[in-house]
Enzyme design. Structure first.
Site, PDB file in Angstrom:
ATOM      1  N   CYS A  29       0.812  -1.219   0.000  1.00 53.39           N
ATOM      2  CA  CYS A  29       0.000   0.000   0.000  1.00 53.39           C
ATOM      3  C   CYS A  29       0.844   1.267   0.000  1.00 53.39           C
ATOM      4  O   CYS A  29       0.618   2.181  -0.804  1.00 53.39           O
ATOM      5  CB  CYS A  29      -0.965  -0.016   1.188  1.00 53.39           C
ATOM      6  N   HIS A  47      -2.361   0.966   6.863  1.00 53.98           N
ATOM      7  CA  HIS A  47      -2.739   0.982   5.442  1.00 53.98           C
ATOM      8  C   HIS A  47      -2.855   2.424   4.983  1.00 53.98           C
ATOM      9  O   HIS A  47      -3.158   3.330   5.769  1.00 53.98           O
ATOM     10  CB  HIS A  47      -4.078   0.252   5.256  1.00 53.98           C
ATOM     11  N   HIS A  75      -5.938   2.203  -4.059  1.00 49.76           N
ATOM     12  CA  HIS A  75      -4.988   1.642  -3.090  1.00 49.76           C
ATOM     13  C   HIS A  75      -4.565   0.250  -3.517  1.00 49.76           C
ATOM     14  O   HIS A  75      -5.164  -0.371  -4.400  1.00 49.76           O
ATOM     15  CB  HIS A  75      -5.601   1.622  -1.687  1.00 49.76           C
TER      16      HIS A  75
END
Length: 373
Positions: free
Chosen positions: A265, A326, A338
């Site tokens: 990520c 994240h 993402h």
């Protein structure tokens, strides 16, 4: 006899602990002050049972502060701390990445966790060596181990010459460098977006280029740019960030990846910004400290703009601190892009086909990097 032996054993053990114990809080305090993030600084120092300070650091000031404080507190010790770069490196304490994507690992072995990646032409500081592995620090200060095949080690003079050479940057997601100015010729290596090579000559359709190890080849001009011209052309804005991000749709998730060969990520957001001339820290838990906080009261995303970073994780409680695990990038229309399984677009709108309820539930905050230095 047995009781005497046990008494002696425990006496020696307690003495060893008592000798090492006074130094430990001082060591911990210095580590917290000078190297709070082990990902970006080396301070691996401990005191053994004989009050000998052992370990390694790349922070001479931290070692000096430690020994000074121990002396001031009257704590006796022997200093065996090695200040890096390690002597085994000789004068070759610099390196340049020599393959399209070099894998940097948490430990000096192939089976170790992938920590991050570095692109062809990227300069590195080398701190230590273990067998065929080198402890390297990237321009964003991340420290991890790279194997000998991924880099070309250099002296300071060689490194400076490489840095000063004219360069090209590869701008397509994926491609090749050829041995001749012909797409049908033998390939020298693959290339990915962000790779840099030294420029030797410029022809009509090809750049003649040189690798850090001296290999030469040809790169199609339509797939690359002169680095100075590329930098001059950069005007990062909401549209360029979103368009760059969307060129990576479907690229598979790879823990530790920061290239189009696979990304995690934060590797994804880092690469999107890098290709727009902006350097972000490596991990989500580091990126969260960049930029300006954008208000999102009660998960109202109306003040967000494309390019803003969204952070997700676990909120702090009385028992444990907040955990940022994240990151994604806002693209507008109440959506963000993402790396989760693959590069994909998710929505914050309940009922939308791509609504991502788990991520909405663990949303923490948003930050705006665009426009910052």
């Amino acid at each position: 006899m047995r009781s005497k032996f046990l008494f002696l054993f425990f006496f020696l053990l307690s003495t060893a602990v008592s000798v090492a114990q006074p130094a430990k809080p001082v060591i911990d305090a210095i580590r917290k002050q000078y190297a709070p993030d082990a990902r970006t600084a080396i301070f691996r120092v401990e005191a053994d049972s004989t009050a000998t300070l052992k370990g390694k650091t790349n922070l001479p000031d931290a070692k000096q502060a430690l020994t000074t404080q121990l002396q001031q507190q009257g704590i006796r010790f022997q200093d065996q701390i090695e200040v890096l770069p390690a002597a085994v490196l000789g004068e070759q304490t610099y390196a340049v990445v020599n393959v399209s994507v070099a894998n940097l690992r948490s430990q000096p072995r192939d089976a170790a966790e992938l920590a991050t990646q570095a692109l062809l032409g990227m300069p590195l500081q080398i701190w230590d060596k273990e067998r065929g592995w080198y402890l390297a620090q990237t321009p964003d200060q991340y420290i991890a181990w790279v194997d000998f095949g991924g880099i070309q080690r250099m002296t300071k003079a060689e490194y400076d010459r490489w840095q000063q050479a004219d360069k090209i940057i590869f701008t397509r997601p994926f491609g090749f460098c050829y041995s001749e100015s012909n797409e049908q010729s033998q390939t020298v290596s693959d290339l990915v977006a962000g790779d840099q090579l030294a420029l030797e000559k410029e022809a009509k359709q090809f750049y003649q280029v040189r690798y850090p190890d001296g290999r030469t080849g040809y790169v199609l001009k339509k797939e690359a740019q002169r680095y100075d011209r590329w930098v001059a052309s950069l005007h990062p804005n909401e549209e360029t960030l979103v368009s760059t991000a969307k060129t990576m749709m479907g690229i598979p998730y790879l823990w530790g990846g920061t290239s189009v060969k696979g990304m995690d990520c934060s590797g994804f957001t880092k690469t999107v910004y890098l290709l727009n001339g902006i350097t972000l820290p490596r991990d989500a838990s580091q990126q969260v400290y960049t930029g300006d906080l954008i208000p999102t009261p009660n998960k109202d995303f109306s003040q967000l703009k494309p390019g803003d970073l969204l952070f997700f994780g676990e909120t702090a409680t009385s028992e444990k601190p907040e955990r940022v695990v994240h990151v994604g990038m806002w693209i507008g229309n109440n959506e963000f892009i993402h790396a989760s399984g693959k590069i994909r677009i998710s929505s914050m709108t309940p009922g939308a086909p791509n609504f991502d309820e788990p991520e909405r539930n663990r949303f923490l905050r948003a930050k705006r990097v665009l426009g910052k230095n």
